[in-house]
Motif scaffolding. Structure first.
Motif, short mmCIF file in Angstrom:
data_model
loop_
_atom_site.label_atom_id
_atom_site.label_comp_id
_atom_site.label_asym_id
_atom_site.label_seq_id
_atom_site.Cartn_x
_atom_site.Cartn_y
_atom_site.Cartn_z
N LEU A 81 56.59 68.70 -10.82
CA LEU A 81 55.97 68.02 -9.68
C LEU A 81 55.95 66.50 -9.85
N ALA A 82 56.56 65.81 -8.90
CA ALA A 82 56.56 64.34 -8.92
C ALA A 82 55.82 63.80 -7.72
N THR A 83 54.97 62.80 -7.94
CA THR A 83 54.34 62.08 -6.83
C THR A 83 54.30 60.59 -7.18
N LYS A 84 53.83 59.79 -6.24
CA LYS A 84 53.91 58.33 -6.39
C LYS A 84 52.65 57.66 -5.87
N PHE A 85 52.44 56.42 -6.34
CA PHE A 85 51.33 55.60 -5.88
C PHE A 85 51.85 54.18 -5.65
N GLY A 86 51.06 53.38 -4.95
CA GLY A 86 51.37 51.96 -4.84
C GLY A 86 51.50 51.44 -3.43
N ASN A 87 51.96 52.27 -2.49
CA ASN A 87 52.01 51.86 -1.09
C ASN A 87 50.66 52.20 -0.46
N VAL A 88 49.90 51.18 -0.12
CA VAL A 88 48.54 51.39 0.38
C VAL A 88 48.55 51.44 1.90
N ARG A 89 47.89 52.45 2.46
CA ARG A 89 47.82 52.59 3.91
C ARG A 89 46.38 52.71 4.37
#
Length: 331
Positions: A81-89
């Protein structure tokens, strides 16, 4: 039906399916499909041996992570499982910028673990590089999360060679993800040589050019009004006409090879090296099976030469993102 083979992510990284599944379009950006079909597609992927699932906290304001979490609830041991962070909405989906400060990294990870309903994230990417935070500080916090058992491997998305090297000097980076396809070949110039030098795995997103390289679209009117591809420079006006002419040439070669246009485009990415794992996105089982079929398409040196002639680096008309999104790319 044959089972999907495995590829290793980097010199010392984990083995994952040779083709992954991008889950973004199940929750946002591309219209059509249902949650039931999306979950059925994830389950079908696992049945076929596709275990590498890719999501991010920004997709559907967290809704995509929740959907993936529901889909894998009884299959956690089968999934990488891969996920990401950093783009804030913001609360209405508005883009509020990029954050990579340690406090945000930690809070984003905790939130993703909760939405995914898992104890550990296998591969955690920084989605976009924060120009206002030293990459060493961002990766340092990611390393602490790894030490605490909340993530297993560290990744970067759309990072420049300079950033990749600085991050790698701080902590082992397992994978770098950037866009790579027949019409987005920038990574071949410097990102791919950099990750190969360091022994980092490479994950190719949008390997089908956001669906353009499937040959399914004949005009900009084929996209519904609320499909975000209408805002992409490559899908507009004169650019569309130039790009569709190139795709028609790829279609002709696919007919000769007795495969679909999508399979040919994916086979090209796969042929770029055994250290590359493409993650085409789909929310339909039939397209998933079509994509998996690319693993059985063998390209000769002559095939590769012809594809280079049709779509050499820089051939696609228009930028790969609109200006606001291009501004967040670390170059």
């Amino acid at each position: 039906m044959f089972q999907v083979s495995k590829r290793r992510l980097g010199r010392n990284g984990p083995e994952v399916s040779a083709i992954g599944l991008g889950c973004m379009g199940m929750s946002e950006f591309y219209v059509g499909g249902t949650e039931a079909e999306s979950i059925a597609t994830i389950h079908h992927a696992l049945d076929r041996g596709v275990n590498f699932l890719d999501t991010a906290d920004m997709y559907g304001w967290g809704k995509n992570e929740e959907l993936v979490g529901r889909a894998i609830a009884d299959h956690r041991d089968e999934v990488f499982l891969a996920t990401k962070f950093g783009n804030v909405r913001g609360p209405n989906g508005e883009f509020l910028g990029v954050r990579g400060d340690p406090e945000y990294v930690r809070s984003a990870c905790e939130a993703s673990l909760k939405r995914l309903n898992v104890d550990v994230i296998d591969l955690y990417y920084q989605h976009r590089v924060d120009p206002n935070v030293h990459i060493e500080d961002t990766v340092g916090e990611m390393s602490r999360l790894k030490e605490e058992g909340k993530i297993r491997f560290l990744g970067l998305s759309e990072a420049s060679p300079r950033t990749i090297r600085a991050a790698y000097a701080t902590s082992p980076i397992t994978a770098v993800q950037t866009e790579l396809s027949l019409w987005s070949r920038d990574a071949e110039e410097d990102v791919l040589p950099t990750v190969r030098d360091l022994g980092i795995g490479y994950v190719a997103y949008s390997p089908l050019g956001r669906g353009f390289l499937t040959g399914q679209f004949k005009s900009p009117d084929d996209f519904p009004e609320d499909d975000y591809r209408r805002n992409h420079p490559r899908f507009q006006g004169e650019n569309f006409e130039k790009n569709i002419a190139l795709v028609r040439e790829v279609e002709a070669l696919a007919r000769e090879k007795d495969c679909t246009t999508a399979q040919l485009a994916l086979a090209w990415v796969l042929a770029k090296g055994d250290d590359i794992v493409p993650i085409p996105g789909t929310k339909h089982r039939k397209y998933l099976d079509d994509n998996i079929g690319a693993l059985e398409v063998k390209l000769s040196d002559e095939d590769l030469r012809r594809l280079d002639e049709i779509l050499p680096p820089g051939a696609a008309a228009g930028e790969r993102y609109a200006a606001q999104s291009m501004a967040t790319i670390d170059r």
